[in-house]
Design a protein around this motif. Structure first.
Motif, mmCIF file in Angstrom:
data_model
loop_
_atom_site.group_PDB
_atom_site.id
_atom_site.type_symbol
_atom_site.label_atom_id
_atom_site.label_comp_id
_atom_site.label_asym_id
_atom_site.label_seq_id
_atom_site.Cartn_x
_atom_site.Cartn_y
_atom_site.Cartn_z
ATOM 1 N N THR A 21 37.808 6.793 51.069
ATOM 2 C CA THR A 21 36.696 6.526 50.260
ATOM 3 C C THR A 21 35.715 7.536 50.001
ATOM 4 O O THR A 21 35.301 8.048 49.017
ATOM 5 C CB THR A 21 35.937 5.039 50.209
ATOM 6 O OG1 THR A 21 36.980 4.008 50.186
ATOM 7 C CG2 THR A 21 34.894 4.909 49.401
ATOM 8 N N ALA A 24 37.642 10.466 48.319
ATOM 9 C CA ALA A 24 37.758 10.041 47.021
ATOM 10 C C ALA A 24 36.469 10.218 46.194
ATOM 11 O O ALA A 24 36.435 10.713 44.883
ATOM 12 C CB ALA A 24 38.427 8.740 46.927
ATOM 13 N N ARG A 25 35.342 9.860 46.797
ATOM 14 C CA ARG A 25 34.026 10.043 45.759
ATOM 15 C C ARG A 25 33.908 11.354 45.661
ATOM 16 O O ARG A 25 33.084 11.954 44.914
ATOM 17 C CB ARG A 25 32.889 9.357 46.777
ATOM 18 C CG ARG A 25 31.435 9.588 46.316
ATOM 19 C CD ARG A 25 31.333 8.980 44.909
ATOM 20 N NE ARG A 25 31.245 7.579 44.738
ATOM 21 C CZ ARG A 25 31.675 6.904 43.763
ATOM 22 N NH1 ARG A 25 32.018 7.391 42.503
ATOM 23 N NH2 ARG A 25 31.732 5.583 43.847
ATOM 24 N N SER A 28 35.608 12.793 42.918
ATOM 25 C CA SER A 28 35.510 12.213 41.576
ATOM 26 C C SER A 28 34.856 12.705 40.606
ATOM 27 O O SER A 28 33.848 13.672 41.080
ATOM 28 C CB SER A 28 34.786 10.725 41.841
ATOM 29 O OG SER A 28 35.493 9.776 42.693
ATOM 30 N N SER A 32 32.093 9.747 36.556
ATOM 31 C CA SER A 32 32.911 8.775 36.987
ATOM 32 C C SER A 32 32.280 7.521 37.051
ATOM 33 O O SER A 32 30.990 7.532 37.815
ATOM 34 C CB SER A 32 33.931 8.975 38.158
ATOM 35 O OG SER A 32 34.548 7.860 38.531
ATOM 36 N N LEU A 34 33.543 4.959 38.694
ATOM 37 C CA LEU A 34 34.208 4.228 39.623
ATOM 38 C C LEU A 34 33.334 3.874 40.884
ATOM 39 O O LEU A 34 32.501 4.976 41.163
ATOM 40 C CB LEU A 34 35.500 4.830 40.396
ATOM 41 C CG LEU A 34 36.839 4.839 39.459
ATOM 42 C CD1 LEU A 34 37.652 6.017 40.002
ATOM 43 C CD2 LEU A 34 37.174 3.576 39.608
ATOM 44 N N LEU A 39 36.929 2.123 44.488
ATOM 45 C CA LEU A 39 37.509 3.105 45.337
ATOM 46 C C LEU A 39 38.312 2.584 46.589
ATOM 47 O O LEU A 39 39.573 2.789 46.886
ATOM 48 C CB LEU A 39 36.646 4.310 45.599
ATOM 49 C CG LEU A 39 36.105 5.140 44.663
ATOM 50 C CD1 LEU A 39 35.194 6.109 45.302
ATOM 51 C CD2 LEU A 39 37.179 5.914 44.234
ATOM 52 N N ARG A 89 43.111 6.490 37.094
ATOM 53 C CA ARG A 89 42.423 7.878 37.430
ATOM 54 C C ARG A 89 42.288 8.471 36.063
ATOM 55 O O ARG A 89 41.055 9.107 35.864
ATOM 56 C CB ARG A 89 43.199 8.721 38.596
ATOM 57 C CG ARG A 89 42.853 8.221 40.024
ATOM 58 C CD ARG A 89 41.578 7.774 40.347
ATOM 59 N NE ARG A 89 41.218 7.434 41.739
ATOM 60 C CZ ARG A 89 40.999 6.216 42.154
ATOM 61 N NH1 ARG A 89 40.965 5.298 41.234
ATOM 62 N NH2 ARG A 89 40.720 5.890 43.444
ATOM 63 N N HIS A 92 39.334 7.315 34.122
ATOM 64 C CA HIS A 92 38.145 7.630 34.558
ATOM 65 C C HIS A 92 37.931 8.915 34.713
ATOM 66 O O HIS A 92 36.712 9.512 35.549
ATOM 67 C CB HIS A 92 37.876 6.969 36.132
ATOM 68 C CG HIS A 92 37.812 5.435 36.100
ATOM 69 N ND1 HIS A 92 38.652 4.500 36.019
ATOM 70 C CD2 HIS A 92 36.664 4.807 35.720
ATOM 71 C CE1 HIS A 92 38.152 3.351 35.943
ATOM 72 N NE2 HIS A 92 37.004 3.528 35.668
ATOM 73 N N PHE A 94 39.697 11.802 36.168
ATOM 74 C CA PHE A 94 40.152 12.512 36.971
ATOM 75 C C PHE A 94 41.358 13.444 36.575
ATOM 76 O O PHE A 94 41.834 12.999 35.708
ATOM 77 C CB PHE A 94 40.705 11.720 38.232
ATOM 78 C CG PHE A 94 39.986 10.916 39.016
ATOM 79 C CD1 PHE A 94 40.117 11.369 40.441
ATOM 80 C CD2 PHE A 94 38.666 10.031 38.826
ATOM 81 C CE1 PHE A 94 39.171 10.578 41.355
ATOM 82 C CE2 PHE A 94 38.146 9.291 39.509
ATOM 83 C CZ PHE A 94 38.262 9.729 40.813
ATOM 84 N N ALA A 98 42.844 16.411 41.098
ATOM 85 C CA ALA A 98 41.754 15.472 41.972
ATOM 86 C C ALA A 98 42.985 14.200 42.292
ATOM 87 O O ALA A 98 42.832 13.782 43.469
ATOM 88 C CB ALA A 98 40.955 14.915 41.079
ATOM 89 N N GLU A 102 43.658 13.169 46.371
ATOM 90 C CA GLU A 102 43.367 11.910 46.820
ATOM 91 C C GLU A 102 44.665 11.628 47.755
ATOM 92 O O GLU A 102 44.383 11.102 48.890
ATOM 93 C CB GLU A 102 43.439 10.856 45.837
ATOM 94 C CG GLU A 102 42.143 10.756 45.056
ATOM 95 C CD GLU A 102 41.938 9.565 44.297
ATOM 96 O OE1 GLU A 102 40.924 8.912 44.272
ATOM 97 O OE2 GLU A 102 42.726 9.157 43.560
#
Length: 348
Positions: A21, A24-25, A28, A32, A34, A39, A89, A92, A94, A98, A102
């Motif tokens: 996470t 992923a943040r 992002s 985003s 999210l 996540l 993704r 949002h 991505f 990206a 991930e």
């Protein structure tokens, strides 16, 4: 101590999700929406899907097929997870880089944490191979889905552009025809008007070719930019656009109630112009445009006289870039792309 990667994933699920996470943040998009909970849910679904896939029996032939890039059961739950992750993704914001990053982080985190808990013997080597196969398969499914979805969006955009270019081109052709009826034109003005007419006709042919290319292809959502607008004004402007291309159109606009709000005027103009144009083209008599609003919603009704829509056409009435069976129509190829009732909008 977990002897297999699938057992380790389930035993160390929270730790893996925490680490993933955080990464992923970091990849992002800045805008985003999210949140960390979403996540974490994504990471949990991916990890458990991979663990479940690794527990399934696999023959040497199946392993060889994977190594050669042959796609196992596209409708399996495992592949659906990969496709769903790609859709989420892309919605949002991505990029594909990206998305792949991930999975790269997921692979590195899981293998690094697992390696600390086991001895790297022959069986561990086989576990790593199987884990990499699962990751690679899910990456391939996600990338395939992302690319197909991007292509659909691009095709829909091409169809939207082609469709909406027809109205101004029609207005140019009609205006050139009216100008050429003026007996007082100079020779220079006549030549200029004829050049304008011929150029507009060539442009119309190019647009019609784009129609043919996009009609059988499907798209997705279009972004919108809402601003404070008067819905009545949007309806009146759309009516004027139709009349500029079809001076004989009889269109009446009626409005009542609260019609101020945040709208994407350009997108709504597209929608209303399409509805009115179809009503003029396929109907009889005046076209009525009625907008009614209150504090909760606005209701728009575009009505006209004429032959009812065939029952067999109703199931696909709102499908993009499709239409019913060919009929005798006043506009020739102007039968359109069938998107008057389908304008996908994505508010962000």
């Amino acid at each position: 101590m977990a002897s297999t990667i699938s057992d380790f994933i389930e035993a160390d699920l929270d730790g893996l999700i925490d680490e993933w996470t955080e990464y992923a943040r970091a990849v992002s998009p800045l805008d985003s929406e999210l949140n960390d909970e979403q996540l974490r849910d994504s990471g949990r679904e991916l990890l458990l899907g991979i663990a479940a896939d690794m527990r399934e029996s696999q023959t040497d032939a199946q392993q060889e097929a994977k190594s050669q890039g042959r796609r196992p059961d596209p409708n399996s739950g495992f592949n659906r997870i990969g496709r769903g992750h790609a859709d989420d993704r892309q919605i949002h914001g991505f990029g594909i880089d990206a998305l792949v990053a991930e999975y790269r982080a997921l692979r590195a985190s899981a293998l690094r944490r697992w390696q600390r808990t086991c001895e790297l013997d022959a069986s561990a080597f086989q576990e790593i191979i199987r884990f990499n196969e699962a990751i690679d398969q899910m990456v391939a499914e996600s990338v395939r889905q992302y690319a197909q979805r991007t292509e659909r969006i691009r095709d829909l955009f091409a169809g939207v552009v082609a469709h909406d270019m027809r109205l101004p081109v029609g207005a140019i052709l009609n205006s050139a025809h009216v100008v050429l009826l003026d007996e007082n034109l100079s020779a220079t003005s006549v030549r200029a008007s004829l050049n304008l007419q011929r150029s507009a006709e060539r442009l119309k042919l190019l647009i019609d070719d784009l129609f043919v290319f996009t009609r059988t292809r499907v798209g997705d959502t279009l972004p919108v930019e809402p601003t404070q607008q008067d819905f009545t004004r949007i309806c009146l402007d759309a009516t004027d656009d139709v009349r500029s291309a079809r001076p004989d159109a009889q269109v009446e606009v009626h409005s009542s109630g609260h019609l101020d709000g945040r709208w994407d005027a350009a997108r709504l103009n597209q929608l209303i112009v399409n509805l009115i144009t179809n009503a003029v083209q396929y109907g009889n008599g005046p076209v009525q445009v009625n907008a009614r609003g209150d504090d909760e919603q606005v209701t728009l009704v575009v009505s006209n006289g004429g032959t009812a829509i065939p029952v067999e056409a109703l199931p696909t009435l709102s499908d993009p870039l499709t239409r019913g069976s060919p009929t005798s129509q006043r506009g020739g190829i102007a039968s359109g792309v069938g998107r008057s009732l389908y304008l996908p909008l994505h508010y962000r």
